[in-house]
Design a protein around this motif. Structure first.
Motif, mmCIF file in Angstrom:
data_model
loop_
_atom_site.group_PDB
_atom_site.id
_atom_site.type_symbol
_atom_site.label_atom_id
_atom_site.label_comp_id
_atom_site.label_asym_id
_atom_site.label_seq_id
_atom_site.Cartn_x
_atom_site.Cartn_y
_atom_site.Cartn_z
ATOM 1 N N ILE A 26 1.140 -1.263 -0.244
ATOM 2 C CA ILE A 26 0.172 -0.525 0.923
ATOM 3 C C ILE A 26 0.990 1.515 -0.019
ATOM 4 N N ALA A 27 -0.070 2.229 -0.691
ATOM 5 C CA ALA A 27 0.756 3.680 -0.529
ATOM 6 C C ALA A 27 0.044 4.523 -0.563
ATOM 7 N N LEU A 28 -0.066 5.713 0.086
ATOM 8 C CA LEU A 28 -0.824 6.812 -0.054
ATOM 9 C C LEU A 28 -0.827 7.436 -1.317
ATOM 10 N N ASP A 29 -1.923 8.382 -1.612
ATOM 11 C CA ASP A 29 -2.137 8.940 -2.902
ATOM 12 C C ASP A 29 -2.088 10.380 -2.658
ATOM 13 N N ILE A 30 -2.593 11.169 -3.033
ATOM 14 C CA ILE A 30 -2.921 13.022 -3.331
ATOM 15 C C ILE A 30 -4.042 13.390 -1.842
ATOM 16 N N PRO A 31 -4.724 12.445 -2.627
ATOM 17 C CA PRO A 31 -5.752 12.945 -0.734
ATOM 18 C C PRO A 31 -5.973 12.417 0.328
ATOM 19 N N GLY A 32 -4.194 11.407 0.023
ATOM 20 C CA GLY A 32 -4.607 10.881 1.616
ATOM 21 C C GLY A 32 -5.218 9.117 1.671
ATOM 22 N N HIS A 33 -5.578 8.611 0.672
ATOM 23 C CA HIS A 33 -5.901 7.041 0.771
ATOM 24 C C HIS A 33 -4.806 5.828 0.151
ATOM 25 N N PHE A 34 -5.268 4.989 1.086
ATOM 26 C CA PHE A 34 -4.144 4.637 0.283
ATOM 27 C C PHE A 34 -5.075 3.839 -1.085
ATOM 28 N N TYR A 35 -3.608 2.696 -1.844
ATOM 29 C CA TYR A 35 -3.635 2.245 -2.894
ATOM 30 C C TYR A 35 -2.858 1.665 -2.697
ATOM 31 N N GLY A 36 -3.099 -0.007 -3.586
ATOM 32 C CA GLY A 36 -1.922 -0.899 -3.667
ATOM 33 C C GLY A 36 -2.763 -2.308 -4.745
ATOM 34 N N LYS A 37 -1.719 -2.989 -4.272
ATOM 35 C CA LYS A 37 -2.194 -4.757 -4.241
ATOM 36 C C LYS A 37 -2.523 -5.413 -2.935
ATOM 37 N N PRO A 62 3.541 11.861 -2.977
ATOM 38 C CA PRO A 62 3.666 12.287 -1.878
ATOM 39 C C PRO A 62 5.163 12.286 -0.806
ATOM 40 N N ARG A 63 5.363 11.210 -0.258
ATOM 41 C CA ARG A 63 6.442 10.524 -0.036
ATOM 42 C C ARG A 63 7.638 10.643 -0.126
ATOM 43 N N GLU A 64 7.936 10.875 -1.980
ATOM 44 C CA GLU A 64 8.905 11.478 -2.593
ATOM 45 C C GLU A 64 8.846 13.095 -2.530
ATOM 46 N N VAL A 65 7.394 13.604 -1.820
ATOM 47 C CA VAL A 65 7.753 14.937 -2.170
ATOM 48 C C VAL A 65 8.291 15.372 -0.818
#
Length: 448
Positions: free
Chosen positions: A28-39, A122-125
Motif C-alpha cells: 500500500i501507498a498513500l495517494d494525493i488525497p491521503g487514501h491508500f492504494y495498492g495490490k 507525497p512520500r517522495e515530496v
C-alpha cells in the motif's frame, strides 16, 4: 552490512515464520488525497519482490481524486498511456493485519529511492525536503497528534450518528473531556492502541476530546520524519479497521458536526544539528523566531495541503482552537504555530492548522519547508498573540482561492517541487469542482 534486498528478504522470511497462516500481503501507498492504494500479493511472490524482482504499479494511481476518479492534469491520465512506475518495499513496515476477517499482512511501498521517483508522490515530496535539510546539517524530530470521531456503524440517511455508549447503549452525545469516556470506550480504544503498536507505531497519550465521541492519540517523537509520517498514515488505516470490528465508524473528517469542534492534525517539530544541539534554541532562541516567521510566510500559500477539501475549510474559525489567521504564540492554542513550554533541549514548534484528514507526508513537507525558509531569510515574525491578540495575517478560506495562492508562489514551488505543485493544485481544483456538481436538499428548500 546487509544489502537492501538481503535485509528485505530476511524481513519477509521472518514474517512468514511468525505468521504462517498469512497467505496474502497488501502492498500500500498513500495517494494525493491521503487514501491508500495498492495490490494484494501472495506472500511467496513478496519474497521474489524482496529479492529484487520489479514491483510496478500505474504511475497515475497517485493522482486519484477524493472519490477515486481520474482528472486530466496536463498530459497525465489521458495522454500519457497510463504508464507503470517502479515502487520499492519500505523496510520495517511488514506487519500483520488484525482487523480483517482473514489473516493478512500489509507493507508500505513507495517510489522514492527508485531510479525514477514519481515527483508528485507525497512520500517522495517529503523525502526531498528531509534530504535537503540533512545536507544542510539539520535533522528534524517529529511527533504527530491526531484527533478523530467515533460514530455508530450505521448511518442515518447518509448522516453520522453518535457512537453508542457501550454501558448504557445511549448515544454518546455530550461534549466533554471526561476521563470516564476513556473507560466507557476502553475496549475499542485499547484495541486501537495495541493494533497501532503491532504496526510498529509508537503511541503515547489517549485523550477524550471536547466533541461527543471525539478522541486524540499522540505519537512519540521520532528522529526520522518519513517514519513519523508513515506512522500517521498507518494509524488512520488501522484505526478505521479496528473501529468497524467493534461496531463503530472512526473518521478523521475535519468537521463532521458544525456545532462541535473539528478534528486536527497537530505536528510537533524540533530541529537538531549533527552534534545533537537544538538548532532552534541557539543564540537566545533567535533561530526559533526566524523559523516561526518562515512558517507564517508560507502558510497562506500551503492552505490546499493543510485544508485539503471543502469540509476542512469549515473547521477554520470553529468553536475551539481553530485559527482564522496565520499567527503564533507561546503556550497559546489559538495560534496556528504554538510554542509549547519546554527546556532548551526540547524547544519545538507545534503546527496546529492542518485538519486530521490532511496528507501527513505533505503536511510535514510544507511545515519543514516553512522552517527552512525562515532559517534562510532570517526575518522577524509578527507579534505573538501573547503580546497582541489581533496579531496575524490572512490566509485563503476557500479552496479555489487557496489553489491560486499556492500554484504560483515561487518559494513553495522551489521547496516542494514545481511539478508537484502544479499537479497537486489541479487535483484539488478538479476535486472541488466535482464536489460542487450536486444540488443539495438545502438548495431545493431555499430556492425551489
Amino acid at each position: 552490512m546487509k544489502s537492501p534486498s538481503a535485509t528485505l528478504l530476511a524481513e519477509v522470511r521472518t514474517f512468514r515464520q511468525n505468521y504462517p497462516e498469512v497467505r496474502y500481503v497488501d502492498l500500500i501507498a498513500l495517494d494525493i488525497p491521503g487514501h491508500f492504494y495498492g495490490k494484494r500479493y501472495p506472500v511467496d511472490m513478496l519474497e521474489k519482490v524482496a529479492a529484487g524482482s520489479p514491483l510496478k504499479l500505474p504511475q497515475n494511481a497517485v493522482l486519484l481524486g477524493a472519490q477515486g476518479g481520474l482528472f486530466k492534469i496536463g498530459d497525465y491520465c489521458f495522454n500519457d498511456g497510463d504508464p507503470d512506475a517502479n515502487r520499492r518495499l519500505v523496510p520495517g513496515t511488514l506487519k500483520p493485519v488484525s482487523w480483517e476477517s482473514q489473516p493478512l499482512g500489509q507493507m508500505l511501498i513507495t517510489s522514492d529511492g527508485t531510479e525514477a521517483p514519481i515527483e508528485f508522490e507525497p512520500r517522495e515530496v517529503l523525502t526531498k525536503v528531509v534530504e535537503r535539510l540533512h545536507h544542510k546539517g539539520i535533522h528534524p524530530v517529529v511527533a504527530f497528534e491526531l484527533e478523530f470521531y467515533l460514530f455508530d456503524k450505521k448511518l442515518d440517511d447518509g448522516l453520522p450518528q453518535f457512537a453508542r455508549d457501550p454501558l448504557s447503549d445511549d448515544a454518546d452525545d455530550q461534549p466533554n473531556l471526561h476521563i470516564e469516556r476513556l473507560s466507557r470506550f476502553s475496549d475499542v480504544l485499547d484495541d486501537m492502541a495495541q493494533t497501532a503498536k503491532a504496526q510498529g507505531i509508537d503511541i503515547t497519550v489517549i485523550t477524550a476530546e471536547i466533541g461527543p465521541g471525539q478522541f486524540e492519540i499522540n505519537f512519540c517523537h521520532c528522529d526520522d520524519g518519513l517514519r513519523a509520517a508513515d506512522w500517521a498514515a498507518l494509524f488512520c488505516r488501522s484505526t478505521r479497521g479496528v473501529a468497524l470490528k467493534h461496531g463503530y465508524r472512526a473518521s478523521f473528517m475535519a468537521k463532521p458536526y458544525l456545532q462541535f469542534p473539528g478534528s486536527g492534525m497537530h505536528v510537533h517539530v524540533s530541529l537538531y544539528d549533527g552534534a545533537g544541539n537544538n538548532v532552534l534554541a541557539a543564540h537566545q532562541q533567535q533561530p526559533l523566531r526566524h523559523a516561526v516567521a518562515g512558517c507564517l510566510a508560507l502558510l497562506p500559500h500551503c492552505m490546499p495541503i493543510f485544508s485539503p477539501n471543502h469540509n476542512a475549510f469549515r473547521r477554520l474559525g470553529g468553536t475551539v482552537n481553530a485559527a482564522t489567521r496565520a499567527s503564533w504564540g507561546f503556550e497559546d492554542r489559538d495560534a496556528c504555530v504554538r510554542i509549547p513550554e519546554s527546556d532548551p533541549r526540547n524547544l519545538r514548534i507545534e503546527h496546529r492548522l492542518a485538519s486530521a484528514d490532511a496528507n501527513p507526508y505533505l503536511v510535514l513537507a510544507a511545515i519543514l519547508a516553512g522552517l527552512e525558509h525562515g532559517l534562510e531569510t532570517r526575518q522577524e515574525p509578527i507579534a505573538p498573540l501573547n503580546e497582541d491578540r489581533s496579531s496575524g495575517t490572512d490566509f485563503p478560506v476557500d479552496m479555489l482561492d487557496a489553489v491560486r495562492a499556492m500554484q504560483h508562489q515561487s518559494v513553495v514551488r522551489d521547496k516542494l517541487g514545481a511539478e508537484f505543485v502544479d499537479v497537486y493544485c489541479e487535483n484539488k481544483r478538479q476535486d472541488h469542482l466535482a464536489f460542487q456538481q450536486e444540488i443539495s436538499a438545502r438548495e431545493y428548500r431555499w430556492f425551489l
